[in-house]
Enzyme design. Structure first.
Site, mmCIF file in Angstrom:
data_model
loop_
_atom_site.group_PDB
_atom_site.id
_atom_site.type_symbol
_atom_site.label_atom_id
_atom_site.label_comp_id
_atom_site.label_asym_id
_atom_site.label_seq_id
_atom_site.Cartn_x
_atom_site.Cartn_y
_atom_site.Cartn_z
ATOM 1 N N ASP A 149 0.835 -1.199 0.000
ATOM 2 C CA ASP A 149 0.000 0.000 0.000
ATOM 3 C C ASP A 149 0.874 1.254 0.000
ATOM 4 O O ASP A 149 0.644 2.189 -0.773
ATOM 5 C CB ASP A 149 -0.925 -0.018 1.212
ATOM 6 C CG ASP A 149 -1.744 1.251 1.350
ATOM 7 O OD1 ASP A 149 -2.459 1.608 0.394
ATOM 8 O OD2 ASP A 149 -1.674 1.887 2.421
ATOM 9 N N ALA A 150 1.879 1.274 0.848
ATOM 10 C CA ALA A 150 2.765 2.437 0.947
ATOM 11 C C ALA A 150 3.529 2.653 -0.357
ATOM 12 O O ALA A 150 3.625 3.780 -0.858
ATOM 13 C CB ALA A 150 3.733 2.260 2.113
#
Length: 124
Positions: free
Chosen positions: A11-12
């Site tokens: 996600d990051a």
């Protein structure tokens, strides 16, 4: 590493790549950047991206395994999206996390395919 941990780092990384993409397209206002980023990073967008990749046999076996690990460890969803969509999105983020940690040579390809899919407006 479990699927949710892969999704956490995925996600990051994906968010950073989307932000970079939008800056390179010339967007500079934070409100506009946020609004545009959602088009790429929402659970619905990510679920559609991963489904397209599965349908078109883009993902390799180990990437499918990372997807399943993330999808199967996902919760029942969020308030604005159903559980199936949320699970697919978590699976997508798990693929990105897996590639980031284990197979960097495929990472840019998968991210670029994702961005191009959204840019072309092929969402179902």
């Amino acid at each position: 590493m479990n699927g949710l941990t892969l999704a956490y780092i995925g996600d990051a990384y994906y968010e950073l790549q989307i932000r970079d993409h939008l800056l390179n397209k010339g967007y500079t206002h934070v409100k506009q950047l946020h609004s545009k980023a959602i088009k790429y990073t929402s659970s619905i967008a990510q679920a559609n991206i991963v489904q397209m990749m599965i349908d078109n046999n883009i993902l390799l076996e180990d990437e499918i395994n990372a997807y399943k690990r993330g999808r199967n460890n996902s919760t029942s969803g969020r308030k604005n999206v159903d559980g199936e969509t949320y699970a697919k999105a978590t699976g997508f983020e798990s693929i990105i996390g897996y590639l980031y940690l284990e197979k960097n040579n495929r990472l840019d390809l998968i991210v670029n395919i994702s961005i191009n899919y959204i840019d072309k407006g092929d969402l179902q």
